[in-house]
Structure formats: C-alpha cells, structure tokens
Design a protein around this motif. Structure first.
Motif, PDB file in Angstrom:
ATOM      1  N   TYR A 104       0.647  -0.986  -0.282  1.00  0.00           N
ATOM      2  CA  TYR A 104       0.335  -0.155   0.361  1.00  0.00           C
ATOM      3  C   TYR A 104       0.770   1.204   0.150  1.00  0.00           C
ATOM      4  O   TYR A 104       2.153   1.193   0.432  1.00  0.00           O
TER       5      TYR A 104
ATOM      6  N   LEU B  94       0.296   6.352  -0.193  1.00  0.00           N
ATOM      7  CA  LEU B  94      -0.220   6.859   0.346  1.00  0.00           C
ATOM      8  C   LEU B  94       0.286   8.612  -0.714  1.00  0.00           C
ATOM      9  O   LEU B  94       1.569   7.913   0.019  1.00  0.00           O
TER      10      LEU B  94
ATOM     11  N   GLY C 177      -0.612  10.375   7.458  1.00  0.00           N
ATOM     12  CA  GLY C 177      -0.950  10.881   8.824  1.00  0.00           C
ATOM     13  C   GLY C 177      -1.675  11.051   9.396  1.00  0.00           C
ATOM     14  O   GLY C 177      -2.027  12.096  10.348  1.00  0.00           O
TER      15      GLY C 177
ATOM     16  N   GLY D 134      -4.184   8.441   9.495  1.00  0.00           N
ATOM     17  CA  GLY D 134      -5.128   7.391   9.182  1.00  0.00           C
ATOM     18  C   GLY D 134      -5.469   6.732   8.749  1.00  0.00           C
ATOM     19  O   GLY D 134      -6.231   5.830   8.723  1.00  0.00           O
TER      20      GLY D 134
ATOM     21  N   ARG E 112       3.751  -0.004  12.323  1.00  0.00           N
ATOM     22  CA  ARG E 112       2.778   0.657  13.279  1.00  0.00           C
ATOM     23  C   ARG E 112       0.832   0.203  12.597  1.00  0.00           C
ATOM     24  O   ARG E 112       0.380  -0.305  13.388  1.00  0.00           O
TER      25      ARG E 112
HETATM   26  C1  LIG Z   1       3.351   3.611   5.293  1.00  0.00           C
HETATM   27  C2  LIG Z   1       1.624   4.409   4.656  1.00  0.00           C
HETATM   28  C3  LIG Z   1       1.342   3.689   3.292  1.00  0.00           C
HETATM   29  C4  LIG Z   1       0.862   4.547   5.920  1.00  0.00           C
HETATM   30  O1  LIG Z   1       0.427   5.611   5.691  1.00  0.00           O
HETATM   31  P1  LIG Z   1       0.363   7.392   7.195  1.00  0.00           P
HETATM   32  O2  LIG Z   1      -0.551   8.113   6.801  1.00  0.00           O
HETATM   33  O3  LIG Z   1       1.607   7.656   7.824  1.00  0.00           O
HETATM   34  O4  LIG Z   1      -1.050   6.101   7.872  1.00  0.00           O
HETATM   35  P2  LIG Z   1      -1.898   6.390   9.192  1.00  0.00           P
HETATM   36  O5  LIG Z   1      -1.632   7.534   9.401  1.00  0.00           O
HETATM   37  O6  LIG Z   1      -2.590   5.395   9.305  1.00  0.00           O
HETATM   38  O7  LIG Z   1      -0.502   6.305  10.145  1.00  0.00           O
HETATM   39  C5  LIG Z   1       0.135   4.482  10.344  1.00  0.00           C
HETATM   40  C6  LIG Z   1       0.523   4.523  11.695  1.00  0.00           C
HETATM   41  O8  LIG Z   1       1.559   5.338  11.547  1.00  0.00           O
HETATM   42  C7  LIG Z   1       2.052   6.060  12.285  1.00  0.00           C
HETATM   43  N1  LIG Z   1       3.262   6.928  11.854  1.00  0.00           N
HETATM   44  C8  LIG Z   1       2.561   7.810  10.815  1.00  0.00           C
HETATM   45  N2  LIG Z   1       3.779   8.878  10.593  1.00  0.00           N
HETATM   46  C9  LIG Z   1       4.391   8.274  11.561  1.00  0.00           C
HETATM   47  C10 LIG Z   1       6.066   8.306  11.807  1.00  0.00           C
HETATM   48  N3  LIG Z   1       6.851   9.273  10.550  1.00  0.00           N
HETATM   49  N4  LIG Z   1       6.940   8.257  12.208  1.00  0.00           N
HETATM   50  C11 LIG Z   1       6.323   6.742  13.281  1.00  0.00           C
HETATM   51  N5  LIG Z   1       5.247   6.507  13.042  1.00  0.00           N
HETATM   52  C12 LIG Z   1       4.984   7.539  12.028  1.00  0.00           C
HETATM   53  C13 LIG Z   1       1.131   6.548  13.155  1.00  0.00           C
HETATM   54  O9  LIG Z   1       1.063   7.613  14.258  1.00  0.00           O
HETATM   55  C14 LIG Z   1      -0.048   5.605  13.340  1.00  0.00           C
HETATM   56  O10 LIG Z   1      -0.019   4.703  14.254  1.00  0.00           O
HETATM   57  P3  LIG Z   1      -0.429   4.642  14.629  1.00  0.00           P
HETATM   58  O11 LIG Z   1      -2.053   3.955  14.838  1.00  0.00           O
HETATM   59  O12 LIG Z   1       0.103   3.744  15.976  1.00  0.00           O
HETATM   60  O13 LIG Z   1      -0.872   6.471  15.675  1.00  0.00           O
HETATM   61  C15 LIG Z   1       2.729   5.756   4.248  1.00  0.00           C
HETATM   62  O14 LIG Z   1       3.208   6.231   5.008  1.00  0.00           O
HETATM   63  C16 LIG Z   1       2.936   5.699   2.898  1.00  0.00           C
HETATM   64  O15 LIG Z   1       2.961   5.409   1.815  1.00  0.00           O
HETATM   65  N6  LIG Z   1       4.168   5.417   3.027  1.00  0.00           N
HETATM   66  C17 LIG Z   1       4.516   5.667   1.697  1.00  0.00           C
HETATM   67  C18 LIG Z   1       4.907   3.860   0.651  1.00  0.00           C
HETATM   68  C19 LIG Z   1       5.715   2.645   1.770  1.00  0.00           C
HETATM   69  O16 LIG Z   1       6.371   2.483   2.917  1.00  0.00           O
HETATM   70  N7  LIG Z   1       4.508   2.038   1.948  1.00  0.00           N
HETATM   71  C20 LIG Z   1       4.402   0.784   2.616  1.00  0.00           C
HETATM   72  C21 LIG Z   1       5.015  -0.972   2.232  1.00  0.00           C
HETATM   73  S1  LIG Z   1       5.658  -2.023   3.688  1.00  0.00           S
END
Ligand SMILES: CC(C)(COP(=O)(O)OP(=O)(O)OC[C@H]1O[C@@H](n2cnc3c(N)ncnc32)[C@H](O)[C@@H]1OP(=O)(O)O)[C@@H](O)C(=O)NCCC(=O)NCCS
Length: 192
Positions: free
Chosen positions: A103, A105, A111, A113, A148
């Motif tokens: 996945y 975003l 950030g 949820g 996470r």
């Molecule tokens: C992985 C990804 C989809 C998560 O998106 P997101 O919008 O941060 O997701 P969410 O807002 O649902 O947060 C997920 C969790 O990460 C935490 N989080 C978000 N940014 C963070 C950061 N910089 N450092 C630590 N934790 C973080 C959130 O607090 C949440 O944890 P919690 O539920 O315990 O509070 C996004 O970071 C992304 O697209 N990354 C690039 C592509 C990628 O790496 N994909 C995954 C491949 S395995």
C-alpha cells in the motif's frame, strides 16, 4: 444486495483502479521517495502506469496478466473525490487462499489514519468476502508508519530477513508479517 465492505466507510472508498487514478498512481508508483522502502523498482514512466491501469480494467481480481496475479485498488477520499493512494493485492502469493498486500499514500494524504482504515477495509474484504485464509506483508525495519499500521491491524511479525534489503547503499532488515483469517475474525467476535 449486501453493501461491499470496500464501500461502507463514510470517509474512504476502496475500488479497482481506473483511468481517473492515473495522475495519483504516477505519484505513488513512480515517485522514488514514496517508494524508498517498498522494494518497487521505480518504473519511472507514465506509460507503465497507463498499461498497468489498462490491465486492471481488463481483468478481475486474482486473474493472471502481465502483472501476474497482482491486482491494484485505489483509495479515494470521499470528501473530495481525490485518489489518495493505492493498495496492491498479490492473489495466490505464496499459495492458494493466501495473498500478499502492499500500500502507498500520496505524501499529502499521509499521517491522518487513512491508510490504516483503507488497509483494514481491504483485510476485512479479503477475509470476510473472499474467504482467504492468510495475508502477508513485507516491511523494512525503518518503515515505522507501515509497521505500526500492520501491528494495529493484528499482523504478527513471523520472521526477519537480516540485511536483505538494499536502500541507498545500506543493507536493511526486512520484516515478514502475517495475519490469519481466524485471528482477524476471532479478534472481532465478542466473547462471553
Ligand atoms: C505506510 C503508509 C501508507 C502509512 O500511511 P499513514 O498515513 O502514515 O498511515 P496512518 O496515518 O494510518 O498511520 C499509521 C501508523 O503510523 C504512525 N506514523 C505515521 N507517521 C509516522 C512516523 N513518521 N514515524 C512513526 N510512526 C508514524 C501513525 O501514528 C500510525 O500509528 P498509530 O495508529 O499507532 O498512531 C505511508 O507512510 C506511505 O505511503 N509510505 C510510503 C509507501 C510505503 O512505505 N508503503 C508501505 C510498504 S510496506
């Protein structure tokens, strides 16, 4: 008719990718920063994204094609109708009734949820509507948001591939996560 799990959330819609998602998919699938930890080999052409979308429009989830059995879904922000990201499902990987998920975003949607909700909807769909037995995901050790997200959904870390992922000249550990249908459903059935 039963409303699909992928349509139930008032904030988000998850649906198969289509042509309207192409600009966002170029953002999520081609951008090197977004894909730093995904293992994606940066196809870096808009043409590749267009071909991938055409493939998805011509096949059903689970069917074979140029992308193998991978099927791509778009995550749509219902308040604006904008495509926020995508979820890929590798049906039949590593075996029958199993799937690997990935996945991404766009930066501007991270950030809030959204990813956790969208992946949770997909997990529920794959277990409850498609009856899959086991889901897996691979995530690199420094990718805390993804770790996470998976752990919040109940995925267990089943293994570590030590220093198996090369990122910007550095060897990183790759974690292997899995979740069983019975674990997902068990966590949601009220006890007593
Ligand atoms: C992985 C990804 C989809 C998560 O998106 P997101 O919008 O941060 O997701 P969410 O807002 O649902 O947060 C997920 C969790 O990460 C935490 N989080 C978000 N940014 C963070 C950061 N910089 N450092 C630590 N934790 C973080 C959130 O607090 C949440 O944890 P919690 O539920 O315990 O509070 C996004 O970071 C992304 O697209 N990354 C690039 C592509 C990628 O790496 N994909 C995954 C491949 S395995």
């Amino acid at each position: 008719m039963t409303l699909s799990i992928l349509e139930k959330n008032p904030r988000l819609l998850v649906r198969p990718v289509s042509k309207q998602d192409i600009p966002a998919l170029i953002g999520t699938r081609v951008d090197k920063k977004t894909n730093r930890y995904t293992g994606w080999d940066h196809p870096d052409t808009e043409g590749w994204v267009r071909e991938m979308v055409a493939e998805m429009e011509s096949k059903s989830p689970g069917e074979d094609g140029p992308s193998g059995t991978w099927y791509q879904y778009a995550i749509v922000d219902r308040s604006t109708g904008e495509t926020a990201g995508d979820i890929g499902v590798g049906f039949g990987i590593p075996g029958p009734q199993q799937a690997e998920i990935g996945y991404r975003l766009l930066d501007s949607f991270q950030g809030r949820g959204l990813a956790g909700e969208a992946v949770g909807m997909m997990v529920d769909h794959l277990f409850s509507e498609r009856g899959l037995h086991r889901l897996t995901a691979a995530v690199v050790a420094p990718n805390q948001p993804s770790i996470r997200l998976l752990e919040a959904l109940g995925f267990r870390r089943e293994g570590v591939f030590r220093k198996s992922f090369l990122c910007d000249g550095e060897w990183l550990d790759d974690y292997f996560y899995a979740l069983l249908n019975e674990e997902w459903r068990g966590a949601r059935v009220p006890r007593g």
